[in-house]
Write a protein that holds these residues in place. Structure first.
Motif, PDB file in Angstrom:
ATOM      1  N   ALA A   3      -1.124  -8.533  10.535  1.00  0.00           N
ATOM      2  CA  ALA A   3      -2.044  -7.431  11.083  1.00  0.00           C
ATOM      3  C   ALA A   3      -1.365  -6.053  11.511  1.00  0.00           C
ATOM      4  CB  ALA A   3      -3.238  -7.910  11.875  1.00  0.00           C
ATOM      5  N   ARG A   4      -0.159  -6.487  12.387  1.00  0.00           N
ATOM      6  CA  ARG A   4       0.169  -5.388  13.167  1.00  0.00           C
ATOM      7  C   ARG A   4       1.220  -4.750  12.134  1.00  0.00           C
ATOM      8  NH1 ARG A   4       0.961  -8.538  17.813  1.00  0.00           N
ATOM      9  NH2 ARG A   4       3.012  -9.552  16.998  1.00  0.00           N
ATOM     10  N   GLU A   5       1.960  -5.289  11.410  1.00  0.00           N
ATOM     11  CA  GLU A   5       2.800  -4.668  10.410  1.00  0.00           C
ATOM     12  C   GLU A   5       1.942  -3.831   9.288  1.00  0.00           C
ATOM     13  OE1 GLU A   5       5.791  -7.040   7.707  1.00  0.00           O
ATOM     14  OE2 GLU A   5       4.058  -7.276   6.929  1.00  0.00           O
ATOM     15  N   ALA A   6       0.658  -4.477   9.130  1.00  0.00           N
ATOM     16  CA  ALA A   6      -0.209  -3.666   8.148  1.00  0.00           C
ATOM     17  C   ALA A   6      -0.602  -2.444   8.473  1.00  0.00           C
ATOM     18  CB  ALA A   6      -1.411  -4.672   7.675  1.00  0.00           C
ATOM     19  N   ALA A   7      -0.433  -1.749   9.558  1.00  0.00           N
ATOM     20  CA  ALA A   7      -0.548  -0.529  10.007  1.00  0.00           C
ATOM     21  C   ALA A   7       0.189   0.541   8.930  1.00  0.00           C
ATOM     22  CB  ALA A   7      -0.058  -0.354  11.605  1.00  0.00           C
ATOM     23  N   ALA A   8       1.235  -0.204   8.545  1.00  0.00           N
ATOM     24  CA  ALA A   8       2.416   0.759   7.523  1.00  0.00           C
ATOM     25  C   ALA A   8       1.275   1.171   6.232  1.00  0.00           C
ATOM     26  CB  ALA A   8       3.255  -0.159   7.173  1.00  0.00           C
ATOM     27  N   LEU A   9       0.235   0.383   6.071  1.00  0.00           N
ATOM     28  CA  LEU A   9      -0.749   0.795   4.973  1.00  0.00           C
ATOM     29  C   LEU A   9      -1.351   2.135   4.936  1.00  0.00           C
ATOM     30  CD1 LEU A   9      -2.232  -2.841   4.464  1.00  0.00           C
ATOM     31  CD2 LEU A   9      -1.077  -1.461   2.536  1.00  0.00           C
TER      32      LEU A   9
ATOM     33  N   LYS B 212       7.288  -6.911   5.298  1.00  0.00           N
ATOM     34  CA  LYS B 212       8.173  -8.058   5.354  1.00  0.00           C
ATOM     35  C   LYS B 212       7.404  -9.265   5.883  1.00  0.00           C
ATOM     36  CE  LYS B 212      12.816  -5.660   5.059  1.00  0.00           C
ATOM     37  NZ  LYS B 212      12.159  -4.397   5.628  1.00  0.00           N
ATOM     38  N   VAL B 213       6.591  -9.306   6.870  1.00  0.00           N
ATOM     39  CA  VAL B 213       6.236 -10.207   7.500  1.00  0.00           C
ATOM     40  C   VAL B 213       5.315 -10.892   6.341  1.00  0.00           C
ATOM     41  CG1 VAL B 213       4.823 -11.366   9.320  1.00  0.00           C
ATOM     42  CG2 VAL B 213       6.309  -9.443   9.571  1.00  0.00           C
ATOM     43  N   SER B 214       4.401 -10.240   5.884  1.00  0.00           N
ATOM     44  CA  SER B 214       3.288 -10.504   4.898  1.00  0.00           C
ATOM     45  C   SER B 214       3.802 -11.201   3.732  1.00  0.00           C
ATOM     46  CB  SER B 214       2.644  -9.261   4.359  1.00  0.00           C
ATOM     47  OG  SER B 214       1.436  -9.620   3.665  1.00  0.00           O
ATOM     48  N   ARG B 215       5.001 -10.853   3.196  1.00  0.00           N
ATOM     49  CA  ARG B 215       5.959 -11.341   2.256  1.00  0.00           C
ATOM     50  C   ARG B 215       6.481 -12.717   2.527  1.00  0.00           C
ATOM     51  NH1 ARG B 215       7.880  -8.896  -2.797  1.00  0.00           N
ATOM     52  NH2 ARG B 215       9.794 -10.212  -3.559  1.00  0.00           N
ATOM     53  N   ASP B 216       6.869 -12.869   3.677  1.00  0.00           N
ATOM     54  CA  ASP B 216       7.434 -14.144   4.053  1.00  0.00           C
ATOM     55  C   ASP B 216       6.401 -15.023   4.154  1.00  0.00           C
ATOM     56  OD1 ASP B 216      10.012 -13.170   3.882  1.00  0.00           O
ATOM     57  OD2 ASP B 216      10.114 -12.876   5.949  1.00  0.00           O
TER      58      ASP B 216
ATOM     59  N   LEU C  61      -2.725  -7.699  -0.830  1.00  0.00           N
ATOM     60  CA  LEU C  61      -4.198  -7.944  -0.329  1.00  0.00           C
ATOM     61  C   LEU C  61      -4.034  -8.512   1.130  1.00  0.00           C
ATOM     62  CD1 LEU C  61      -5.492  -9.146  -3.836  1.00  0.00           C
ATOM     63  CD2 LEU C  61      -5.713  -6.824  -2.836  1.00  0.00           C
ATOM     64  N   LEU C  62      -3.234  -9.559   1.332  1.00  0.00           N
ATOM     65  CA  LEU C  62      -3.084 -10.394   2.403  1.00  0.00           C
ATOM     66  C   LEU C  62      -3.138  -9.368   3.640  1.00  0.00           C
ATOM     67  CD1 LEU C  62      -2.953 -13.099   3.797  1.00  0.00           C
ATOM     68  CD2 LEU C  62      -0.533 -12.794   3.729  1.00  0.00           C
ATOM     69  N   SER C  63      -2.216  -8.248   3.538  1.00  0.00           N
ATOM     70  CA  SER C  63      -2.087  -7.296   4.388  1.00  0.00           C
ATOM     71  C   SER C  63      -3.472  -6.298   4.736  1.00  0.00           C
ATOM     72  CB  SER C  63      -1.119  -6.266   4.288  1.00  0.00           C
ATOM     73  OG  SER C  63       0.206  -7.215   4.551  1.00  0.00           O
ATOM     74  N   MET C  64      -4.285  -5.996   3.822  1.00  0.00           N
ATOM     75  CA  MET C  64      -5.103  -4.983   3.588  1.00  0.00           C
ATOM     76  C   MET C  64      -6.236  -5.804   4.282  1.00  0.00           C
ATOM     77  SD  MET C  64      -5.036  -3.434  -0.020  1.00  0.00           S
ATOM     78  CE  MET C  64      -6.369  -2.062   0.289  1.00  0.00           C
ATOM     79  N   ILE C  65      -6.571  -6.952   3.979  1.00  0.00           N
ATOM     80  CA  ILE C  65      -7.593  -7.951   4.581  1.00  0.00           C
ATOM     81  C   ILE C  65      -7.445  -8.135   5.963  1.00  0.00           C
ATOM     82  CG2 ILE C  65      -8.909 -10.295   4.615  1.00  0.00           C
ATOM     83  CD1 ILE C  65      -8.260 -10.100   1.413  1.00  0.00           C
ATOM     84  N   LEU C  66      -6.112  -8.488   6.529  1.00  0.00           N
ATOM     85  CA  LEU C  66      -5.959  -8.670   7.915  1.00  0.00           C
ATOM     86  C   LEU C  66      -5.792  -7.386   8.562  1.00  0.00           C
ATOM     87  CD1 LEU C  66      -3.628 -11.777   7.766  1.00  0.00           C
ATOM     88  CD2 LEU C  66      -6.115 -11.880   8.082  1.00  0.00           C
ATOM     89  N   ARG C  67      -5.823  -6.258   8.036  1.00  0.00           N
ATOM     90  CA  ARG C  67      -5.517  -5.047   8.817  1.00  0.00           C
ATOM     91  C   ARG C  67      -7.099  -4.885   9.221  1.00  0.00           C
ATOM     92  NH1 ARG C  67      -4.422   1.070   7.276  1.00  0.00           N
ATOM     93  NH2 ARG C  67      -5.770   0.906   5.643  1.00  0.00           N
ATOM     94  N   ALA C  68      -8.091  -5.290   8.342  1.00  0.00           N
ATOM     95  CA  ALA C  68      -9.411  -4.865   8.903  1.00  0.00           C
ATOM     96  C   ALA C  68     -10.273  -6.031   9.478  1.00  0.00           C
ATOM     97  CB  ALA C  68     -10.263  -4.776   7.547  1.00  0.00           C
TER      98      ALA C  68
END
Ligand code: HEM
Length: 452
Positions: A291-297, A309-313, A410-417
């Motif tokens: 979620a923290r990394e997803a701020a990049a979105l 990168k975290v989301s990808r791993d 999609l993982l990052s977008m969902i966990l950002r919200a």
């Protein structure tokens, strides 16, 4: 807690109970020794099959001599009414020609072009979920919906709410309910002379889905002729000529391909994303990191992918633990000798991402969830030699690059919200049909994520 793993069966069981277990689910039908064996043989009165876990043997079947190990026709039978002559089922020259036409649509550069459509599907999913905040949600439903949306938006530039798209989606579910998509009679092969029947409902649903897809492709063909077609995957595939024969797909053959894109592209991604969200609920520290990394979105261009990168791993580790396609089957067209054993002509060669990815003699901490493993020596070696969520070699998944953008995005977008929470006592039990799913669904509570 380690991520859920199905219980293995005892080492020796009768053929009858094997078939019975198989009917329930192909993972719990297997003995625990397959997580340690390099090769295992199954003999029944009707067929012989060999499960291969030794990396160089897997490599030989998939990469070095794929023409000697074509797709087993028996596996295709359950899918034939829906998929016709699609690239997933064909072999030999027909398959090669189909791949020559399809592959250019999925090349690296094209991913950048379909990225806005993927993001739009992600935005729509985040908006839909808002109504369920605070509730316990069945996550596989959510991920099936968004993955189907991604396919329609990238392939035909239409959202899942589009009348035809919505009908294909719901008909497809009915098709699966009427006929568990992995036809067990095909996987546990019966003699070839036993006739195979598809229920009337299965055939009716398949025909209806194909008619709907036929409508989409015919409309698209007309738009291409009129010069008004959008520049999406369907247009690309339908206008690409085979560099060898100069032929294009006609409308019928395109229907077969769209059917497989829809099936292969949405079932698998939905399965992976659902397990990824469950694992995030099981390991909240990782969830917070994603979620923290997803701020990049905030930045909405394709380049954002290099920062997730975290989301990808996490997604890669999910595909290791819960490979959506748990097993693949090939057929030996001539006799072979593997590990000092005779493999007769016609033997079924089973390649099992499920077992290979958790092999106890290859992976450190094989059943543990550790997205950091990809930076370790063991992780890097195993990624090269024992990691095949998308298969490998010339028959590798056409959508591998696509899926590795879609999943982490999609993982990052969902966990950002939102934050997802595990329901104590309701952890999912993995079972395998065509893809690895949870026996009774994946239930998670959805919370707003206000702290990032
Ligand atoms: C996480 C997502 C995905 C996973 C794990 C996955 C996995 C696989 C695997 C293991 C195969 C090989 C099956 C076999 O040889 O028996 C395959 C084939 C295929 N996949 Fe995927 N897939 C995914 C997403 C997609 C997407 C998004 C598309 C298209 C949009 C796609 C299209 C195909 C096609 C057309 C084939 C057949 C290729 C051939 O036989 O030549 N897949 N996939």
């Amino acid at each position: 807690m380690t991520p859920p793993k199905p219980e293995a069966r005892p080492d020796k069981v009768s053929l009858r109970s094997y078939v019975r277990l198989f009917r329930k689910d192909i993972l719990s039908a297997q003995p625990a020794r397959l997580y340690r064996a390099w090769m295992a043989e199954f003999r029944t009165p009707f067929f012989r099959s060999f499960l291969l876990n030794q990396p160089d043997l897997v490599d030989m079947v998939l990469k070095k001599r794929p023409d000697d190990f074509p797709k087993s026709a028996r596996i295709s039978e359950g899918l034939r009414p829906l998929l016709g002559n699609s690239v997933f089922l064909t072999n030999g020259e027909v398959w090669k020609r189909q791949r020559r036409i399809i592959d250019p649509a999925f090349e690296g550069g094209r991913l950048r072009e379909v990225f806005p459509a993927m993001r739009a599907a992600g935005d729509a999913a985040v908006a839909r979920l808002r109504a369920q905040v605070g509730e316990v949600v069945e996550i596989e439903e959510v991920t099936s919906h968004v993955a189907a949306d991604v396919i329609f938006r990238t392939l035909f530039s239409i959202p899942i709410e589009h009348d035809i798209a919505a009908q294909v989606f719901s008909r497809f579910r009915a098709y699966q309910r009427a006929q568990p998509i992995l036809n067990l009679a095909a996987f546990v092969p019966l003699p070839r002379w036993v006739p195979r029947f598809h229920s009337r409902e299965t055939r009716r649903n398949a025909a209806r889905i194909r008619a709907l897809i036929g409508q989409l492709t015919a409309e698209r063909m007309a738009m291409i002729s009129a010069g008004t077609a959008p520049d999406d995957l369907a247009t690309k595939i339908m206008t690409t000529a085979d560099p060898v024969t100069g032929e294009r797909f006609d409308t019928d053959e395109m229907v077969d391909q769209v059917a497989i894109f829809f099936l292969a592209g949405h079932e698998t991604s939905a399965s992976a994303l659902a397990w990824a969200l469950y694992l995030m609920a099981l390991y909240p520290d990782w969830q917070d990191r994603v979620a923290r990394e997803a701020a990049a979105l905030e930045d909405d261009g394709f380049s954002v992918m290099s920062r997730l990168k975290v989301s990808r791993d996490v997604f890669r580790e999910t595909l290791r633990l819960y490979p959506p396609v748990p097993m693949m089957v090939r057929e030996a067209i001539c006799s072979e000798r593997f590990r000092d054993r005779d493999v007769p002509k016609g033997a079924q060669m089973v390649l099992s991402p499920w077992h290979l990815h958790r092999h106890e003699r290859l992976w450190d901490n094989p059943d543990g969830f550790d997205p950091e493993r990809w930076q370790t020596e063991n992780g890097k070696t195993c990624q090269r030699e024992a990691y095949i969520p998308f298969s490998a070699g010339p028959r590798v998944c056409t959508g591998a690059g696509f899926a590795m953008v879609e999943g982490p995005l999609l993982l990052s977008m969902i966990l950002r919200a939102y934050r997802v929470e595990r329901m104590e006592g309701r952890d999912p039990v993995p079972v395998a049909h065509l893809t690895v799913r949870a026996r009774d669904g994946i239930w998670l509570r959805l919370r707003p994520r206000e702290d990032v």
